[in-house]
Design a protein around this motif. Structure first.
Motif, mmCIF file in Angstrom:
data_model
loop_
_atom_site.group_PDB
_atom_site.id
_atom_site.type_symbol
_atom_site.label_atom_id
_atom_site.label_comp_id
_atom_site.label_asym_id
_atom_site.label_seq_id
_atom_site.Cartn_x
_atom_site.Cartn_y
_atom_site.Cartn_z
ATOM 1 N N LYS B 58 -5.616 2.155 -13.718
ATOM 2 C CA LYS B 58 -4.208 2.466 -14.283
ATOM 3 C C LYS B 58 -3.717 2.646 -12.515
ATOM 4 N N ALA B 59 -2.441 2.198 -12.080
ATOM 5 C CA ALA B 59 -2.049 2.424 -11.220
ATOM 6 C C ALA B 59 -1.116 3.840 -10.799
ATOM 7 N N SER B 84 -6.251 -3.590 -7.323
ATOM 8 C CA SER B 84 -5.409 -4.107 -5.962
ATOM 9 C C SER B 84 -4.026 -2.700 -6.594
ATOM 10 N N SER B 85 -3.979 -2.836 -7.402
ATOM 11 C CA SER B 85 -2.750 -2.073 -8.088
ATOM 12 C C SER B 85 -2.964 -0.267 -7.404
ATOM 13 N N LEU B 88 -3.543 0.212 -3.910
ATOM 14 C CA LEU B 88 -2.724 -0.078 -2.683
ATOM 15 C C LEU B 88 -1.652 1.774 -3.387
ATOM 16 N N ALA B 89 -1.870 1.971 -4.953
ATOM 17 C CA ALA B 89 -1.176 2.733 -5.175
ATOM 18 C C ALA B 89 -1.530 4.593 -4.338
ATOM 19 N N GLU E 142 1.443 -7.143 -10.801
ATOM 20 C CA GLU E 142 0.360 -6.250 -11.390
ATOM 21 C C GLU E 142 0.398 -5.087 -9.852
ATOM 22 N N ASP E 143 0.269 -5.306 -8.639
ATOM 23 C CA ASP E 143 0.560 -4.367 -7.979
ATOM 24 C C ASP E 143 1.862 -3.728 -8.017
ATOM 25 N N GLN E 146 5.432 0.198 -5.122
ATOM 26 C CA GLN E 146 4.834 0.984 -4.975
ATOM 27 C C GLN E 146 5.089 2.966 -3.696
ATOM 28 N N SER E 239 4.195 0.983 -12.738
ATOM 29 C CA SER E 239 3.069 -0.030 -12.662
ATOM 30 C C SER E 239 2.985 -1.135 -14.271
ATOM 31 N N THR E 241 1.259 -1.182 -16.035
ATOM 32 C CA THR E 241 0.771 0.026 -17.337
ATOM 33 C C THR E 241 1.624 -0.022 -18.336
#
Ligand code: ATP
Ligand code: ATP
Ligand code: MG
Ligand code: MG
Lengths: 305, 380, 237, 251, 317
Positions: B58-59, B84-85, B88-89, E142-143, E146, E239, E241
């Motif tokens: 979880k980002a 990936s998320s 990136l975060a 899903e990224d 950010q 995100s 989540t």
């Protein structure tokens, strides 16, 4: 080869059969859930975990004890059912008089425990399980009777045919046992007013315990069937459980036949969506659910409150 | 003072309990410990400390934890970062707080492309390298028409488009693709669509249990017998382990590392197996390499200040059990040789974890994208 | 003629709902073949007494012997199997069951209960509404009839009816009175809680009067007239 | 002055083909106590449900104070001044008796939707609510949760709650059911008292109460009106005796 | 508000005042003892859980789709902050208002259904939001979104450092808690209780129950949006989540754990769960097992939830 929508008819036919086979899983799982949920008013969130447990037990029986698929089919539901009995006896029993949220919370906690233990013991990425020789390979199903073309033949994997057959048989037996005997009305009545049913001379606690164990055993049975199709992973149940809940609700809580039919039909609808608009596969059931509930507040086959 | 608060702290942030726990997880932590131990336990006379956490893929959890580590625990470098998320975060946090981020587990090429940072590194593999390795090799082997089973999210899309470009560049064609939801357990319907397409190669632009299930079910429909072949675009040895050789045999994939490459790798793998109970994946050994390289860079820079360490990393040659002659590009990409491998037949395997034959070594320069083409603004 | 055997013997019964102590030492005896009523104001503890005998109220002390067997420790399903049936004042019709399912729900405990035909003659409404999908869709009075019919079927020899005539039309009340007498003639023992004193006293061999969780008076059929003043004081009739 | 407060024309309700209320023309005069009696299942409660719009009629219209109200939702009906009590008692179980009544008082004062002030503000309604409790003899139970009340007292509470709305037309479905003799007497008196400046329509099986209170009696059977008139009239009606009252009819 | 202040203040006893003042002081001092980002995150979840509890605890409506409000708000405020450069409070306000609007739509569809059907409709609707978040362009798939920036409050007050943003979030938190408390203990809250107890009786008393339920649904959605919007500012990421059904499940757990019949219990539950997740973090799959076990123990032994249990022990109403 004959084609419809640019797709050979043999493949289209196969898609439908596969939809049916996926429906078989929905039916089997939602059946167990419906028994527990509709008859006992327990929201058995652990149903997915119990299904996963079924698959793992099949794996364990094979790799630790050398007991193959058929043994698993027999023993696993029993073992998972016993696990269910223990859960009922130790935990759920003390929660019936409360809001059914507590059952949800408890079973949710159990999911975390069971999945955690499985990840710890077997890792998260999955285990292979092989199906018995008898069910290997594919069956040639001629379609010439539809298309008139001798070359239109479907190759349906035997295992998937077996899943459909096994699921239909089990579903019908359960339906009969609950709807055609007094059991169903005892259970429904006991959900509404256990005290009074008990005062009629029915041993409600035992009956409820066995019912839960039985519903859970169905999940275990489905788990064994699934082990032959997909990787056995600790998370295999949690992605399924929400969809299965949706199936039960669309069918109408408390209706056994409703769950079974809805399970199969939704499998078929999903098959069509997978061809037409695959991205939407995971939400089509929810769209259907919203539509159904707006028109029929208690689901397709449910009793209005 | 050369070192902030007189210690070098390394944070391994990874997936401890979910789907990537086997290919990274606790094993990554062990690999990092091994790197610290091999380095000697201290750097510039100060102790090296290791912390670890589960980012649960979880980002937000990862970003918050990264901040906490940096702000309160004085963590100097973060590594692994499986999805990936998450990567990136956390790389974004590293940029803001000036810390070295060495991504190993995540796949997205964005990390060293449009989202690159001056202190962010990408170590073991990325979608470009995978696409490139498998795509080129398969087309060259005659697999010139492709159909994709693509996980319907950004990772799947970018993998698909990367491979498509490579296939077309090499003279192949892409006949179609089906986007399946994530996760999917039953691929039968999608496989049938792939079968109906008549493509020679079915490219699996997905990961983890999706790939496993797709491969497992492909055998039911006699897809390979029917003359079509599968190509797993992102697969780890743990996936092969989960599939069993029966189902996976003959499959091509690209990896950054395999334990059975040479004596060094075998020795390291044996050490690792003793502690963890299974052979290492490329991610785990990648974490080892990242940590070791970081420590060397700190030593070379004489400080743990991130920019200086990054400079040092970019001017170093990476030589360890993971790779020899590895180079760190300006965009943070660590370029190293990749391997095109094929899954062994059961009868050729000597037992558990003896799964892969190396078909071809893809030289670093060919495997990874030229930094100038990545869209990363940092060019030197 | 020898006295008939004592079927239910309640001695110094106390009952509680959680913290609150509701029955304070109730004693009563019921002999085979008797019709006995429990009378008293609202909240006197009549329902609680029945529920305690039935084992529905679990927090109870003292002694309850049914056919000589101590039942204070038994769960209600065991007590029901001794041949005791209970018809609750709030009727307890199940909404998730159809009328027919409601009717057939209580298992037959011993032979000798009323057959369906008898029940339908007694309560023609039920026959007519048998296929209604939810028991609770019936009218209030029909639900009451269903609740009574349901226990008459089981063959239990001891019937405990809590305000069975509540909400019923006068004709039906009359019929129920006749039915009770008919059942008595067939050897059933009946404990009746009633607000309708005239109805009850016409049927009862003995009347117990309750107040504040104790039995304050026992009035035999013969004494009703002479104790009228007393009853007036306790019941306001 | 007697004018018609409520009128129905050809009011009909079918449940899956079963006709529960069959083309009823009922007319209730303002300021009277009007009783509806009839055998069980005659359709009395269903009629009440139609009048309060808890059920939608299959056909037919309802007119209140000269205005057709057929399509309105139930809460609007209550706003207009038609309030009912339920046959099977319906209280707010985990609210105290006082709170039960206060909810109604609050409604009458139109302060339900106020979510920005403290509920302490509601205490100003307490004394009024207590008054209604006293009317039905429940003053001692003001702070008791409704679940803990015995059956008869729950029914008294329900009447108090209904009264608190001060409705123009009050529908009582078997108000004395389950009550002891004294309470029946008290409720009878209460109904008489509150009928002073309102209209009451009630269903009742206790013929004593009916005879004692009602100005007009409508007898229903099988969904239709069998007879109508004062007590003397209907209690002599042979069909009424046969279908409803039975031999001991005269209480 | 027509009631004289004195009359109301008079009902506050000394204990209340002390507890309240103590809580405020603790809130002010806490960031010097505990890592502020963690505290801010905990406060966001606390708001979320308390908002959710308006439905579950006080209206008897189990929404299983509250992540839709929380998550979509977090996307919207993240987008407003980074793409439009809106100031912090406006971004959050924008997210809150959008959630309220979304709540009105969801509510209008779901409110007529009861019990499990209500839960399932809300779940289904929130799955739509999940699908949209996964597919839409601005959400980044899903990224996620950010590198969200912490823009100045009112365009003036800098909140880039953790301490100042902490106080900003604390103000929001106190406001939200007060709002929840006010709604629960208001004439409206009283009617909600009545509706939960017996809807048909409430209807017959003239309450338009659907409208009441819709209003509380919208309030709850708006406050959930407030929580989600603030969270995006705090963790600087939006995100998937936050829109998953697991998040909807988590908030149920927080609420039950803290005590669903209590006003502030859910906040306690939220803080506890966030803390557990944070501090047990490096134990891998053992955490899952442990959290599972804690739930089981709570359900079996402390089922009124932590605060509910405390209140029962110490005899407060
Ligand atoms: N569930 C309960 N919890 C707490 N107290 C209760 C409960 N049920 C009943 N009581 C109390 O117990 C006492 C006896 O109640 P019971 O129902 O036995 O009276 P009853 O004589 O049957 O009255 P009625 O004629 O109104 O039915 C009453 O004071 C009542 O308030
Ligand atoms: N929702 C429903 N569905 C099906 N049948 C119904 C429904 N509601 C009522 N009925 C039937 O309609 C008839 C009239 O019922 P109603 O409740 O109006 O009777 P009633 O006159 O009030 O009788 P009682 O005096 O017993 O209360 C009954 O036979 C009942 O079974
Ligand atoms: Mg009683
Ligand atoms: Mg009625």
């Amino acid at each position: 080869m004959t084609t419809i929508f640019d797709m050979p008819i043999a493949i289209l036919g196969l898609q439908i059969l596969i939809g049916l086979q996926n429906g078989a899983f929905y039916a089997l799982l939602s059946l167990g859930l419906a028994v527990i949920f509709g008859m006992m008013n327990v929201i058995n969130f652990a149903h997915g975990a119990q299904y996963m447990l079924g698959a793992f037990l099949a794996y364990i029986l094979l790799s630790w004890l050398g007991l193959g698929y058929w043994w698993a089919l027999l023993l696993v539901p029993l073992l998972v059912g016993i696990f269910g009995l223990a859960v009922e006896r130790l935990f759920l029993r003390h929660l019936y008089h409360l809001d059914h949220l507590y059952g949800l919370l408890l079973t949710f906690g159990l999911v975390l425990i069971v999945e955690g233990v499985m990840v710890d013991m077997f890792g998260a990425s999955g285990l292979p399980y092989s199906k018995p020789d008898l069910l290997q390979g594919a069956e040639r199903i001629p379609l010439s009777w539809v298309t008139g073309n001798e070359r239109d033949i479907m190759m349906m994997p035997v295992y998937r045919l077996w899943v459909i057959a096994a699921s239909i048989v089990v579903c019908l037996i359960v339906w009969f046992a609950i709807e055609k005997t007094r059991l169903g009305s005892y259970l429904r009545a006991a959900t509404e007013n256990p005290t009074l049913v008990r005062a009629f001379g029915i041993n409600v606690p035992i009956m409820v315990m066995l019912t839960y164990g039985f519903g859970v055993a169905l999940a275990g049975f489905a788990g064994v069937l699934a082990a032959g199709l997909q990787a056995v992973t600790p998370h295999m149940g949690s992605s399924l459980i929400i969809v299965v809940f949706a199936v039960v609700v669309i069918g109408g809580m408390g209706s056994i036949m409703g769950s079974i039919l809805t399970g199969f039909v939704l499998g078929l609808i999903e098959a069509v969506v997978k061809i037409a608009y695959p991205e939407a596969t995971n939400i089509v059931i929810f769209v259907i659910m919203i539509c159904v509930l707006l028109v029929r507040p208690a689901g397709l086959f449910g009793r209005e409150a | 003072e050369k070192l902030s608060d007189n210690a070098v702290r390394i944070g391994v942030m990874t997936d401890m309990a979910a789907v990537y726990a086997d290919l990274s997880g606790q094993g990554s932590v062990v690999a990092a410990e091994m790197a610290i131990e091999d380095f000697g336990g201290t750097v510039l006379g100060a102790p090296i400390e290791l912390v670890s956490a589960d980012h649960q893929n979880k980002a937000d959890i990862a970003a918050a934890k990264a901040r906490e580590w940096i702000d309160t625990d004085g963590v100097d470098m973060l590594t692994d970062l499986v999805t990936s998320s998450v990567a990136l975060a956390v790389q974004e946090v590293g940029k803001e707080k000036n810390r070295v981020i060495m991504v190993v587990g995540a796949a997205t090429s964005r990390l060293t492309g449009e989202n690159c940072t001056s202190t962010g590194f990408h170590w073991a593999y990325d979608t470009y390298a995978l696409a490139n390795g498998t795509g080129t090799a398969v087309v060259k082997n005659g697999g010139d028409s492709w159909f994709f089973l693509t996980a319907d999210y950004a990772f799947g899309h970018s993998l698909e488009s990367d491979v498509s470009k490579i296939v077309e560049k090499n003279g192949g064609t892409v006949v179609g693709a089906v986007r399946h939801p994530f996760p999917t357990t039953d691929f039968a319907s999608f496989l049938l669509q792939a079968q109906a397409s008549g493509a020679k190669i079915i490219g699996l632009a997905n990961a983890g249990s999706d790939t496993i299930n797709a491969i497992k079910q492909a055998s039911e429909f006699g897809i390979v017998e029917g003359g079509q072949n599968l190509a797993g675009l992102l697969m780890f040895i743990t996936d092969v382990h989960a599939l069993g050789l029966d189902a996976a045999k003959g499959l091509f994939m690209t990896t950054g590392w395999y334990w059975d490459l040479n004596d060094d790798t075998r020795a390291w793998a044996a050490r690792f197996e003793e502690k963890v109970g299974r052979k290492p994946t490329m991610v785990q050994v990648g974490v080892y390499s990242a940590v070791l390289s970081y420590l060397k860079a700190v030593e070379a820079a004489g400080t743990d200040e991130a920019t200086a360490v990054s400079e040092a990393l970019k001017s170093m040659e990476i030589n360890d059990v993971f790779t020899t002659g590895g180079k760190v590009y300006a965009n943070g990409r660590m370029a190293h040789d990749m391997y095109l491998v094929q899954v062994k037949k059961p009868e050729d395997s000597s037992g558990a974890w003896d799964y892969l034959d190396v078909v071809r070594t893809i030289p670093a320069a060919e495997a990874f994208q030229n930094p100038a083409e990545t869209g990363c603004p940092i060019t030197n | 003629m020898p006295e008939p055997a004592i079927l239910i013997d309640v001695n110094d019964l106390s009952a509680f709902y959680g913290e609150s102590h509701v029955l304070h030492g109730v004693s009563l005896t019921i002999r085979a073949g008797e019709v006995v009523t429990l009378l008293g104001r609202n909240g006197a503890g009549k329902t609680t007494t029945l529920k305690s005998i039935m084992g529905i109220v679990r927090q109870r002390q003292g002694s309850i012997k049914i056919n000589g067997l101590e039942t204070v420790g038994l769960p209600s399903n065991r007590i029901a199997r001794l041949g005791v049936a209970f018809c609750p004042e709030e009727r307890g019709i199940f909404s998730s069951l159809s009328v027919e399912e409601n009717l057939l729900l209580p298992p037959i405990i011993q032979p000798g209960g009323l057959g369906l035909d008898d029940l339908f003659t007694l309560f023609p409404n039920i026959r007519e509404r048998l296929s209604t999908r939810q028991g609770t869709r019936l009218s209030g009075g029909e639900q009451q009839m269903l609740a009574i019919a349901r226990v008459l079927r089981t063959g239990a020899r001891i019937l405990m009816l809590d305000e069975p005539t509540e909400g019923l039309a006068p004709v039906i009340v009359e019929q129920i009175g006749e039915a009770i007498l008919a059942l008595k003639a067939r050897g059933f023992t009946i404990v009746l809680v009633e607000q309708n004193f005239h109805f009850a006293s016409g049927l009862a061999d003995r009347n117990y009067v309750m107040e504040d969780g104790v039995i304050v008076e026992m009035v035999a059929r013969e004494e009703v007239r002479e104790k009228a003043g007393l009853l007036q004081e306790y019941l306001g009739v | 002055m007697t004018d018609t407060i409520l009128e129905t024309r050809k009011l009909r309700k079918e449940f899956n083909g079963f006709v529960a209320v069959s083309d009823v023309d009922l007319s209730v005069q303002r300021g009277t106590i009007h009783a509806v009696i009839g055998p069980n299942g005659a359709g009395k409660t269903t009629l009440f449900n139609l009048l309060t719009h808890f059920l939608k009629p299959t056909t037919g219209v309802t007119i209140f104070n000269g205005r057709e109200i057929t399509g309105l939702p139930p809460h609007r009906i209550a706003d207009l001044g038609i309030v009912r009590s339920f046959q099977i008692s319906s209280v707010f179980p985990h609210l105290t008796a006082l709170e039960n009544v206060r909810i109604a008082v609050q409604r009458r004062n139109g302060v339900g939707r106020n979510f920005w002030t403290s509920e302490r503000w509601l205490t100003k309604f307490n004394s009024e609510a207590c008054g209604y409790l006293a009317d039905v003899g429940l003053e001692k139970f003001a702070d008791t949760q409704a679940v803990e009340l015995s059956y008869g007292r729950k029914r008294s509470l329900e009447i108090a709650t209904t009264l608190a709305l001060d409705p123009e037309l009050m529908l009582l479905d078997e108000p004395t059911q389950g009550m002891g003799h004294e309470d029946v007497a008290r409720i009878t008196e209460l109904i008489r008292k509150v009928s002073a400046n309102r209209t009451i329509l009630m269903v009742e099986h206790n013929l004593g109460v009916v005879a004692n209170l009602s100005d007009t009696i409508t007898v229903m059977q099988r969904g239709a009106i069998l007879a109508e008139g004062d007590y003397d009239h209907v209690s002599r009606h042979p069909e009424v005796i046969e279908a409803y009252m039975g031999g001991g009819g005269h209480a | 508000m027509s009631v004289p202040v004195q009359a109301r203040a008079g009902r506050f006893n000394a204990v209340h005042v002390l507890v309240f003042a103590g809580a405020l002081i603790a809130l002010g001092a806490l960031p010097f003892a505990v890592y502020p980002v963690f505290l801010m995150k905990a406060m966001c979840f606390a708001i979320f859980a308390c908002a959710f509890n308006l439905l579950l605890g006080f209206s008897g409506l189990l929404s299983f789709g509250h992540a839709a409000f929380f998550g979509s708000a977090s996307y919207l405020s993240a987008y407003a902050l980074s793409a439009w450069g809106l100031s912090a409070e406006l971004s959050i306000l924008f997210a809150t208002v959008s959630s309220a609007a979304l709540g009105a739509v969801f509510g209008a569809i779901a409110i007529r259904r009861q019990g499990i059907y209500f839960a399932m409709i809300t779940l289904a609707l929130s799955q739509m939001i999940y699908f949209a978040a996964l597919q839409a362009d601005f959400t980044g798939g899903e990224d996620g979104i950010q590198g969200v920036t912490r823009n100045p409050v009112f365009g003036l007050i800098d909140i880039t450092d953790n301490l100042s943003s902490y106080y900003f979030v604390a103000v929001i938190f106190v406001f939200a808690m007060f709002a929840v408390y006010r709604v629960v203990h208001s004439p409206f809250g009283q009617v909600l209780r009545a509706i939960r107890e017996s809807e048909s009786r409430a209807k017959s008393l003239g309450y338009h129950t659907d409208q009441y339920k819709l209003v509380v649904f919208v309030i709850s959605a708006a406050l959930s949006g407030l929580a989600g919007g603030t969270k995006a500012l705090v963790v600087q990421v939006a995100s998937l989540t936050d829109v998953t059904w697991q998040m909807s499940g988590e908030v149920v757990l927080m609420t039950l754990l803290g005590g669903m019949g209590t006003v502030f219990g859910p906040a306690v539950g939220a803080v506890l769960i966030v803390t557990l997740q944070n501090f047990l973090n490096s134990f891998g799959s053992l955490v899952t097992i442990l959290i599972g076990a804690i739930f089981v123990v709570c359900v079996m032994l402390f089922r009124r939830g932590i605060l509910g249990e405390l209140q029962a022990r110490f005899g407060r109403k």
